[in-house]
Structures are given as C-alpha cells and as structure tokens.
Design a protein around this motif. Sequence first.
Motif, PDB file in Angstrom:
ATOM      1  N   GLY A 150      16.464 -38.416  13.133  1.00 64.56           N
ATOM      2  CA  GLY A 150      18.579 -38.099  11.914  1.00 64.56           C
ATOM      3  C   GLY A 150      18.052 -38.589  10.869  1.00 64.56           C
ATOM      4  O   GLY A 150      17.633 -39.766  10.309  1.00 64.56           O
ATOM      5  N   VAL A 151      19.305 -38.480  10.108  1.00 68.33           N
ATOM      6  CA  VAL A 151      19.533 -38.791   8.272  1.00 68.33           C
ATOM      7  C   VAL A 151      20.193 -39.130   8.269  1.00 68.33           C
ATOM      8  O   VAL A 151      21.672 -38.296   8.642  1.00 68.33           O
ATOM      9  N   ALA A 152      21.367 -40.268   7.595  1.00 65.95           N
ATOM     10  CA  ALA A 152      22.369 -40.464   6.844  1.00 65.95           C
ATOM     11  C   ALA A 152      22.499 -40.907   5.832  1.00 65.95           C
ATOM     12  O   ALA A 152      21.509 -42.074   5.612  1.00 65.95           O
ATOM     13  N   VAL A 153      23.092 -40.208   4.943  1.00 62.82           N
ATOM     14  CA  VAL A 153      23.245 -40.729   3.433  1.00 62.82           C
ATOM     15  C   VAL A 153      23.861 -42.656   3.143  1.00 62.82           C
ATOM     16  O   VAL A 153      25.206 -42.076   3.975  1.00 62.82           O
ATOM     17  N   VAL A 154      23.654 -42.896   2.506  1.00 63.86           N
ATOM     18  CA  VAL A 154      24.560 -44.298   2.139  1.00 63.86           C
ATOM     19  C   VAL A 154      25.084 -44.788   1.281  1.00 63.86           C
ATOM     20  O   VAL A 154      26.557 -44.459   0.609  1.00 63.86           O
ATOM     21  N   GLU A 155      24.130 -44.129  -0.037  1.00 64.02           N
ATOM     22  CA  GLU A 155      24.722 -43.821  -1.083  1.00 64.02           C
ATOM     23  C   GLU A 155      23.749 -42.807  -2.112  1.00 64.02           C
ATOM     24  O   GLU A 155      22.928 -42.134  -1.825  1.00 64.02           O
ATOM     25  N   GLU A 203      14.609 -31.817  12.930  1.00 64.06           N
ATOM     26  CA  GLU A 203      15.324 -32.595  13.388  1.00 64.06           C
ATOM     27  C   GLU A 203      16.526 -33.277  12.635  1.00 64.06           C
ATOM     28  O   GLU A 203      17.165 -34.510  13.681  1.00 64.06           O
ATOM     29  N   ALA A 204      17.083 -33.374  12.029  1.00 65.85           N
ATOM     30  CA  ALA A 204      17.564 -34.208  10.528  1.00 65.85           C
ATOM     31  C   ALA A 204      18.154 -33.231   9.616  1.00 65.85           C
ATOM     32  O   ALA A 204      17.473 -32.542   8.648  1.00 65.85           O
ATOM     33  N   LEU A 205      19.199 -33.548   9.784  1.00 65.37           N
ATOM     34  CA  LEU A 205      20.362 -32.453   8.527  1.00 65.37           C
ATOM     35  C   LEU A 205      21.737 -33.544   8.392  1.00 65.37           C
ATOM     36  O   LEU A 205      22.139 -33.667   9.437  1.00 65.37           O
ATOM     37  N   THR A 206      21.665 -33.962   7.323  1.00 65.88           N
ATOM     38  CA  THR A 206      22.555 -33.721   6.462  1.00 65.88           C
ATOM     39  C   THR A 206      23.432 -33.292   4.873  1.00 65.88           C
ATOM     40  O   THR A 206      22.440 -32.791   4.744  1.00 65.88           O
ATOM     41  N   PRO A 245      17.394 -49.165  21.225  1.00 68.59           N
ATOM     42  CA  PRO A 245      17.441 -47.952  21.788  1.00 68.59           C
ATOM     43  C   PRO A 245      15.846 -47.856  22.250  1.00 68.59           C
ATOM     44  O   PRO A 245      15.016 -48.195  21.873  1.00 68.59           O
ATOM     45  N   VAL A 246      16.292 -46.321  23.113  1.00 70.07           N
ATOM     46  CA  VAL A 246      14.894 -45.336  23.210  1.00 70.07           C
ATOM     47  C   VAL A 246      14.912 -44.262  23.179  1.00 70.07           C
ATOM     48  O   VAL A 246      16.346 -43.537  23.944  1.00 70.07           O
ATOM     49  N   ASP A 247      14.249 -43.625  22.312  1.00 70.80           N
ATOM     50  CA  ASP A 247      14.025 -42.481  22.230  1.00 70.80           C
ATOM     51  C   ASP A 247      15.815 -41.818  21.091  1.00 70.80           C
ATOM     52  O   ASP A 247      16.299 -40.866  21.443  1.00 70.80           O
ATOM     53  N   LEU A 248      15.695 -42.938  20.037  1.00 71.73           N
ATOM     54  CA  LEU A 248      16.999 -42.273  19.204  1.00 71.73           C
ATOM     55  C   LEU A 248      16.535 -41.274  18.469  1.00 71.73           C
ATOM     56  O   LEU A 248      15.787 -40.594  18.105  1.00 71.73           O
ATOM     57  N   GLU A 249      17.690 -39.947  18.759  1.00 68.02           N
ATOM     58  CA  GLU A 249      17.313 -38.105  18.171  1.00 68.02           C
ATOM     59  C   GLU A 249      18.802 -38.229  16.462  1.00 68.02           C
ATOM     60  O   GLU A 249      18.762 -37.736  15.907  1.00 68.02           O
ATOM     61  N   SER A 250      19.755 -39.305  16.501  1.00 68.20           N
ATOM     62  CA  SER A 250      21.082 -39.365  15.382  1.00 68.20           C
ATOM     63  C   SER A 250      21.114 -39.671  14.891  1.00 68.20           C
ATOM     64  O   SER A 250      21.524 -41.142  15.760  1.00 68.20           O
ATOM     65  N   ILE A 251      21.735 -40.064  13.626  1.00 68.82           N
ATOM     66  CA  ILE A 251      22.596 -41.226  13.077  1.00 68.82           C
ATOM     67  C   ILE A 251      23.909 -40.338  12.170  1.00 68.82           C
ATOM     68  O   ILE A 251      23.928 -39.082  11.265  1.00 68.82           O
ATOM     69  N   MET A 272      22.202 -29.887   0.932  1.00 73.79           N
ATOM     70  CA  MET A 272      21.503 -30.084   2.141  1.00 73.79           C
ATOM     71  C   MET A 272      20.161 -31.092   2.233  1.00 73.79           C
ATOM     72  O   MET A 272      19.326 -30.862   1.155  1.00 73.79           O
ATOM     73  N   LEU A 273      20.297 -32.504   2.851  1.00 77.27           N
ATOM     74  CA  LEU A 273      19.265 -33.476   3.179  1.00 77.27           C
ATOM     75  C   LEU A 273      18.411 -33.112   4.787  1.00 77.27           C
ATOM     76  O   LEU A 273      19.423 -33.146   5.355  1.00 77.27           O
ATOM     77  N   LEU A 274      17.580 -32.515   4.934  1.00 78.50           N
ATOM     78  CA  LEU A 274      16.743 -32.516   5.794  1.00 78.50           C
ATOM     79  C   LEU A 274      15.937 -33.623   6.257  1.00 78.50           C
ATOM     80  O   LEU A 274      14.896 -33.270   5.468  1.00 78.50           O
ATOM     81  N   GLY A 275      15.380 -32.894   7.270  1.00 78.99           N
ATOM     82  CA  GLY A 275      14.573 -34.433   7.843  1.00 78.99           C
ATOM     83  C   GLY A 275      13.491 -33.936   8.877  1.00 78.99           C
ATOM     84  O   GLY A 275      14.067 -33.502   9.995  1.00 78.99           O
ATOM     85  N   THR A 276      11.994 -33.577   8.745  1.00 77.12           N
ATOM     86  CA  THR A 276      11.161 -33.760  10.367  1.00 77.12           C
ATOM     87  C   THR A 276       9.931 -34.634  10.916  1.00 77.12           C
ATOM     88  O   THR A 276      10.589 -35.680  10.598  1.00 77.12           O
ATOM     89  N   ASP A 277      10.900 -33.690  12.001  1.00 77.38           N
ATOM     90  CA  ASP A 277       9.740 -34.696  13.314  1.00 77.38           C
ATOM     91  C   ASP A 277       8.598 -34.272  13.198  1.00 77.38           C
ATOM     92  O   ASP A 277       8.845 -33.258  14.750  1.00 77.38           O
ATOM     93  N   ASP A 278       7.582 -34.201  12.683  1.00 78.35           N
ATOM     94  CA  ASP A 278       6.742 -32.726  13.028  1.00 78.35           C
ATOM     95  C   ASP A 278       5.537 -33.424  13.842  1.00 78.35           C
ATOM     96  O   ASP A 278       4.013 -33.786  14.360  1.00 78.35           O
TER      97      ASP A 278
END
Length: 289
Positions: A40-45, A261-264, A90-96, A273-279
């Motif tokens: 998961g990904v979230a933009v701060v600035e 697994e991450a899209l913002t 937490p256990v198994d975080l998937e998004s933010i 978009m900013l994309l992230g992967t869990d490969d």
Amino acid sequence: MRRMLVGLLAVAGVLAFTPVAGAGSSWVQVGADIRSGVSGVAVVERSDRRIDALVVRDNKKPGENRIARLTWRPGRAPAVEPLAWRGELPVDLESIDPVPGRPGEYVTLASGGKGFHIKLESGAVSVLGTFTLPAGQPGDDYESFALVAQRDRTVALWADRGQDARPSTLYSAEFDVDDLTFGPARSVTFRAPSPATHVRHISDLDVTANGRLVVSSASDPGDDGPFASAVHVIGQLADGPEVTLLDKPRTMATYPGRKIEALTLLGRSGDSMLLGTDDENLGGWVRLS
C-alpha cells in the motif's frame, strides 16, 4: 460532488486513447526480498522534484517492518526509511490512505479486516485507534481501502480482492473518523478484464476528485511469479454513497512482470499515478505512470 453524469462523461474523455503496456516511467526497486514489498502507498507531500510517501508491508511476525517512508526524487534512487510502529502491532497490512482534512493522519487496513488509525511522527507512526470492517462475504480477503471527502462527510471504500472465478466485492459506506464507525454498507461485484489467470480482481483502488473509481488488478501464481498487472477505470462514486460500475471497464495500462498491490492517484484529475508492487521473492518496486 458533481452529478454522476458529469463524472461518467469525464471517464470517457480521459480514456480516449489506446491502452499501452507499462506506460510512463520505468520501475525502480525499493525492496530486495519477500519482506520488503509494497502492499500500500499514500503520498505525504509532492512537488515537481520530489515525492514523499508512506508504504506499508504485509509482514506478519514480530520484529518485521510494517511501514516505511519513501523519499524519491525522479532520476535518483529512492531512499527508504523503516519507521517504528507504536501501538498494537498489525498482521498483514495491505493498504493505506490519508484521512481527509487531517494532515499527518492515515488509515491502514490488514487483510482480515482490522483497521488502524495512525499518526505520522518523527521516525515512527502511533496508533490512535482501531476498528473492524462491517461483516462482508465469507472468504473476503481485503487488499484495498480508500477515504473520500464527500460534502460534509467521509466515505470509505474497500474491496475483497477476489480470486479467479470469485469476483471482487467492492463495499462503500459513510465513515466516522472520530468514532471509527461505519454507516450501512453497500456492495457491488467486479471481475477484471485482465490479467486472465491467477487473478486478484481488485488489488488496490483510488478515487479521483470527480468520483471516478480506478483499480489495479494482479496475477499472482506464487512467490516467484511470473506476475502481471493492469489498471482499470471501473465506475463512479456518487452521493449515497452509491457505486455505479461501467458496463465495460476501461483499461488504462498493463504491466507485465509486476504484481501491483499499491495505487495512489496524483492530482485532482487522476491522470498520473504512483504504483507499488509486492513481487514476493523479487522484492518491492515503484513507478510513476
């Protein structure tokens, strides 16, 4: 919130182009192993020269990192700073996702449906409170959560990822950030047009300023891949909160070899978009698209 017709016309206008494979910049590695993917990904600035973001990781054991700060100046290697987690682990975080109107506050969700309201501090995040999603369908496995400011309220969207023949179930409800409670939940089901096999129909989601729903879908045959992903516009969020799906999803881009697994979305129009992967064994990667 604009009327639904305006939003749907915007969807049609933005997507009047031919889908391309891996449009935009190239992938940049931010993690080298199965414990350092981006779920998961979230933009701060963000500025023209820098992206400052938070990434969460789906680690499960004590001592494994749950959240990190990503600082990226395009053209340079990203800097990744693991952050301490203060509070219930937490256990198994998937998004933010950011909490609208509350700088420094975020909500992050684990796959089993437990959410954490957190605050970013120097070198750490602190848990302000926890919640559990409203009951969904048997077998739900959550990989996405988003918060949307809608008039004088906050709307939450979240989705079971689905798996192959089992479609994703996308939920929406009003969300009280102070009490961490939900109003009545509504749901729709969604099947991704691509990828075609080992598919998780919704691996993350986000919403544009005019209510367009954008999701990532991913193929995951195992820890060594081969992976594949796509990003689709699937419908519209209106007042209610009502979700209306398009008759046919519109594919923005496809990404061979990566499990997104991450899209913002960046900017009000959501045209980047900013994309992230869990490969998994291949680590974690990010890109601007």
